[in-house]
Write an enzyme that holds these catalytic residues in place. Structure first.
Site, PDB file in Angstrom:
ATOM      1  N   VAL A  56       0.833  -1.200   0.000  1.00  0.00           N
ATOM      2  CA  VAL A  56       0.000   0.000   0.000  1.00  0.00           C
ATOM      3  C   VAL A  56       0.874   1.259   0.000  1.00  0.00           C
ATOM      4  O   VAL A  56       0.586   2.229  -0.698  1.00  0.00           O
ATOM      5  CB  VAL A  56      -0.972   0.011   1.206  1.00  0.00           C
ATOM      6  CG1 VAL A  56      -1.786   1.306   1.243  1.00  0.00           C
ATOM      7  CG2 VAL A  56      -1.898  -1.200   1.164  1.00  0.00           C
ATOM      8  N   CYS A  57       1.943   1.231   0.775  1.00  0.00           N
ATOM      9  CA  CYS A  57       2.797   2.410   0.967  1.00  0.00           C
ATOM     10  C   CYS A  57       3.286   3.054  -0.335  1.00  0.00           C
ATOM     11  O   CYS A  57       3.179   4.275  -0.485  1.00  0.00           O
ATOM     12  CB  CYS A  57       3.972   2.074   1.877  1.00  0.00           C
ATOM     13  SG  CYS A  57       3.476   1.468   3.501  1.00  0.00           S
TER      14      CYS A  57
END
Length: 189
Positions: A56-57
């Site tokens: 996600v980052c």
């Protein structure tokens, strides 16, 4: 969370941390302080992610990077941060195509002291939550948003809130830059 999240109206803590600003050999690292962040009377947006080399980052980091000029247009310094080391940040930037040309520093809070002071350090894993802070030039927090580890934030919403705060006026629900703000009317009854 290990602490209470630093809230609106609080002074953002002083910090001095290593940060990655380049993947060019010999120019990768700088020492970053809160003075650097608020230089020239600029606002600051500091956003945190849990771990490098995750899924996600990089989607968030890449989106913030795409919007860097939007933050600059608003006299705002953008800083990304996690509890990973500057060496891990540099390796991730070299390894991930979407992160190679970042236009903002990646702060390394390896001691986890800043994340802990901000109240965003997960008590069990000792990693930062997905937190975003908008800080005025005087070092006061004006907006805080904290997401669960699995949910990416909305960069456009960060910009919308920054716009609203910078008007220094009353902004209605879903207000966007260029729309009318509200005028408080006092009743004389």
């Amino acid at each position: 969370m290990s602490n209470r999240v630093l809230s609106i109206g609080s002074t953002f803590p002083a910090f001095k941390k290593k940060a990655v600003v380049s993947i060019e050999k010999g120019k990768e690292f700088i020492e970053l302080t809160n003075e650097h962040a608020s230089k020239d009377g600029k606002w600051t947006v500091m956003f945190w992610w849990p771990k490098d080399f995750t899924f996600v980052c990089p989607t968030e980091i890449a989106e913030f990077n795409k919007k860097t000029s939007d933050f600059e247009d608003r006299d705002t310094v953008l800083i990304g941060a996690s509890t990973d080391s500057e060496f891990v940040h540099a390796a991730w930037r070299r390894d991930h195509a979407d992160l190679r040309d970042l236009k903002f520093p990646m702060l390394a809070d390896t001691s986890k002291s800043l994340a802990e002071e901000l109240g965003i350090l997960d008590a069990e894993e000792k990693i930062a939550y997905r937190a975003t802070f908008i800080i005025v030039p005087q070092g006061i927090v004006r907006w805080v948003s904290v997401y669960d580890l699995n949910v990416g934030r909305n960069v456009q919403e960060v910009l919308r809130v920054l716009d609203a705060l910078q008007t220094d006026e009353l902004c209605p629900c879903n207000w966007k830059q260029g729309e009318e703000t509200l005028t408080a009317q006092l009743s004389m009854n």
